[in-house]
Design an enzyme around this catalytic site. Structure first.
Site, short mmCIF file in Angstrom:
data_model
loop_
_atom_site.label_atom_id
_atom_site.label_comp_id
_atom_site.label_asym_id
_atom_site.label_seq_id
_atom_site.Cartn_x
_atom_site.Cartn_y
_atom_site.Cartn_z
CD1 TRP A 49 1.44 3.44 -9.94
CD2 TRP A 49 2.70 4.64 -8.86
NE1 TRP A 49 2.23 3.08 -10.61
CE2 TRP A 49 3.53 3.40 -9.68
CE3 TRP A 49 3.53 5.42 -8.06
CZ2 TRP A 49 5.05 3.84 -10.25
CZ3 TRP A 49 5.19 5.24 -8.08
CH2 TRP A 49 5.68 4.30 -9.14
CB ALA A 50 -4.70 6.42 -5.49
CG LEU A 69 -8.34 8.65 -6.46
CD1 LEU A 69 -8.47 7.69 -6.01
CD2 LEU A 69 -7.91 8.69 -8.00
CG ASP A 116 2.75 13.58 -21.75
OD1 ASP A 116 4.07 14.45 -21.37
OD2 ASP A 116 2.55 12.12 -21.69
CD GLU A 165 -6.08 10.22 2.84
OE1 GLU A 165 -6.57 10.79 2.88
OE2 GLU A 165 -5.88 8.96 2.76
CG HIS A 203 2.55 12.12 0.51
ND1 HIS A 203 2.44 11.66 1.16
CD2 HIS A 203 1.13 12.03 -0.13
CE1 HIS A 203 1.96 10.73 1.85
NE2 HIS A 203 0.89 11.23 0.84
NE ARG A 248 -4.91 16.19 -4.40
CZ ARG A 248 -4.18 15.16 -3.90
NH1 ARG A 248 -5.58 14.20 -3.71
NH2 ARG A 248 -2.92 14.67 -3.29
NE ARG A 253 -1.63 14.47 1.50
CZ ARG A 253 -2.01 14.12 0.10
NH1 ARG A 253 -1.84 13.92 -0.92
NH2 ARG A 253 -3.13 12.95 0.96
N GLY A 256 -6.49 6.63 -17.22
CA GLY A 256 -7.03 6.87 -15.58
C GLY A 256 -8.48 6.93 -15.10
CG HIS A 285 1.21 13.16 -3.68
ND1 HIS A 285 1.60 11.25 -4.68
CD2 HIS A 285 -0.08 13.29 -3.03
CE1 HIS A 285 0.85 11.00 -3.73
NE2 HIS A 285 -0.73 11.77 -3.48
N GLY A 314 -4.56 5.95 -0.72
CA GLY A 314 -5.79 6.81 0.27
C GLY A 314 -7.23 6.13 -0.42
CB ALA A 345 -10.03 11.67 -15.18
C1 SIN Z 1 -1.90 8.73 0.54
O1 SIN Z 1 -2.71 7.92 0.55
O2 SIN Z 1 -1.73 9.96 1.25
C2 SIN Z 1 -2.46 10.08 -0.87
C3 SIN Z 1 -3.87 10.23 -1.33
C4 SIN Z 1 -3.94 11.53 -1.84
O3 SIN Z 1 -2.63 11.83 -1.97
O4 SIN Z 1 -5.18 11.92 -2.05
#
Ligand code: SIN
Length: 529
Positions: A43-44, A387, A218, A116, A239, A381, A285, A12, A346, A46, A14
């Site tokens: 899959w990210a 990211l 893992d 967000e 989430h 978080r 969240r 990914g 999430h 945001g 990282a």
């Molecule tokens: C999202 O798009 O809601 C996810 C963003 C995140 O988990 O940092």
């Protein structure tokens, strides 16, 4: 046996960022369970939280992160991630990544920053609603055909090899890793004194998750077995808005949708977040997920709804093309209908404990990205900080791993010994255990916890661990069996960490200790005895 200067487990954001940097100094093997782009990063939706407008500041981003983290963030780590972020973003852009721009009223363009939950400013760099996919593509293109990077696809790391395990009395350090070649069934012995865990999180430990199938914890499980300290595993982020539809598997409705004004409503169309928090739908969240859980329990409904119908169709199609199309394919027109949603596991805020250079407590072993617990996220978080953390820590780990590196004395590594193993004759047993773990974690170790439920989970998991260990010794290793072994280890760590925190804080909420306690303003640290 093959030798590399660096071995990276995971492909990914990282892992590939580290690999590209390390490849300027030596040979790199990237070991990845599926195709290299099959990662949680891809899959990210945001984006990446990063200070990039004159209205924003490092202090504000730091403050928002600390507030979300509920007293457990390491302020020095928050400061360095927030401040080093812009330089890491520039490097990503130099590799070819482009973030969305918008027209400025006075002419020209500027970054189109998203908003967000928990962020006091617009600061999310994004590429529509498929930011992670674009980042992954950019990194994969840079890694592809790189002369110093050898990507082993369809290979799964089994266990780290350490001097301690080999019986040396010197300081324990990592010297290699056993890796299953899934296609041939052979186990390879790879040697390196710098091994980087970039294996992502553990969403698959829960029945409902926004994560892909590969997220089976893992890295945490391997590090734990090798003796590295693991921290804060009780803080699993749920989430609030995963699409609720029988044909949709793990599909996220990005928080950015709430950033553009979507409201959470019940079956009657009544907005309920104003009753829970002053920031309403953009509250942190943990609060939004718990509010949804409470509403669902109160009304007996199977889901709640996210209403973005006030926005024009053209805007929604342009800003959220993936969400628009995925919902449309399932018969939901998001421009006229509220979207059915439920919370789902999430993000793993804890992980393998590291310092500010990504070093774990085991010499030579680094952890970066979701697998690591750096101190950035604390007890919860802040959206889209992950990211950024991955980019910053990939860089820091690279600096540490290459600056003044003194190669260690080569040690003869034993080849993998399969013993008297046979093929698993009853796959159903593996699948049954897999399902049992995920369901019991959902039912007993979910958004709202109690000691009794946690104890129940702990007892069940101890039995399952014994059973899985028996499979491991008696049968030929397969990816399914290895993932099950990791999943049960990580599930037990989550439960043990949760049991030791006798308070409610951030993502760990228990009906037995509803208050936040002064005695618990510290990380939960687990070491294998
Ligand atoms: C999202 O798009 O809601 C996810 C963003 C995140 O988990 O940092």
């Amino acid at each position: 046996m093959e030798k590399f200067d660096h071995i990276v487990l995971g492909s990914g954001i990282a892992g590939l960022t580290y690999a590209l940097k390390a490849a300027t100094h030596g040979t790199v093997a990237v070991v990845t369970k599926r195709a290299k782009a099959t990662t949680n990063t891809a899959w990210a939706q945001g984006g990446v939280a990063c200070v990039s407008s004159p209205e924003d500041s490092f202090d504000l981003h730091t403050k928002d992160t600390l507030e979300a983290g509920a007293g457990l963030c390491h302020e020095d780590i928050v400061n360095l991630v927030v401040r080093e972020g812009p330089d890491r973003i520039k490097e990503l852009v130099a590799l070819g990544m482009s973030f969305d721009l918008r027209e400025k009223p006075e002419g020209g363009t500027e970054l189109d920053l998203g908003r967000e939950g928990g962020h006091s400013k617009r600061r999310i760099l994004h590429a529509h609603d498929f930011t992670g996919l674009e980042i992954e593509k950019t990194l994969v293109a840079a890694v592809e055909h790189h002369p110093s990077i050898n990507v082993l696809e369809d290979h799964m790391a089994i266990d780290l090899i350490t001097t301690g395990k080999l019986g040396y009395a010197t300081e324990d350090r990592v010297v290699g890793v056993y890796v299953l070649d899934e296609k041939s069934g052979e186990v390879l012995t790879l040697r390196s004194d710098r091994i980087v865990l970039a294996t992502g999180g553990c969403g698959k430990v829960y029945l409902y998750t926004t994560n892909p199938d590969i997220a089976s914890g893992d890295g945490v499980a391997m590090a734990w077995r090798a003796g590295a300290a693991v921290s804060n595993m009780e803080f699993i982020q749920f989430h609030p808005t995963c699409l609720f539809h029988p044909e949709a598997k793990s599909f996220l409705i990005s928080e950015a949708v709430r950033g553009e004004g979507a409201r959470l409503v019940d079956g009657q169309g009544t907005a309920f977040m104003p009753g829970y928090h002053a920031l309403k739908d953009l509250a942190p969240r943990d609060i939004v997920a718990r509010a949804i859980d409470a509403e669902m329990k109160r009304t007996g409904a199977k889901c709640v709804f996210l209403d973005i119908t006030h926005q024009p169709r053209e805007f929604l199609r342009e800003r959220f093309p993936k969400i628009y199309e995925t919902c449309a394919a399932l018969g939901i027109d998001i421009t006229t209908q509220p979207i059915p949603v439920v919370p789902a596991a999430h993000y793993q805020c804890g992980g393998v404990k590291t310092n500010d250079r990504g070093e774990t407590t085991l010499r030579g072993l680094f952890a970066i990205g979701e697998v690591a617990c750096t101190g950035l996220h604390g007890a919860n978080r802040l959206a889209s900080n992950s990211l950024l953390e991955a980019l910053v820590f990939a860089h820091r780990a690279f600096l540490k791993a290459t600056k003044n590196h003194r190669p260690t004395d080569p040690i003869q590594l034993p080849e993998w010994r399969p013993g008297r193993v046979v093929d698993v004759d009853e796959l159903v047993v593996i699948y049954h255990n897999w399902d049992e773990i995920r369901r019991l974690m959902w039912d007993y170790v979910g958004i709202v916890r109690t000691d009794k439920r946690l104890q129940r989970a702990a007892t069940r998991l101890r039995n399952l661990q014994k059973e899985v260990q028996e499979f491991y010794w008696n049968f030929k290793v397969t990816t399914d069996l290895l993932e099950l072994r990791n999943l049960v280890t990580v599930a037990a760590l989550i439960v043990d960490c949760a049991l030791s925190r006798k308070e409610s804080r951030g993502l760990h909420y228990t009906l037995d200790y509803r208050e936040t306690g002064q005695l618990f303003v510290q990380d939960t640290v687990m070491r294998r005895v």
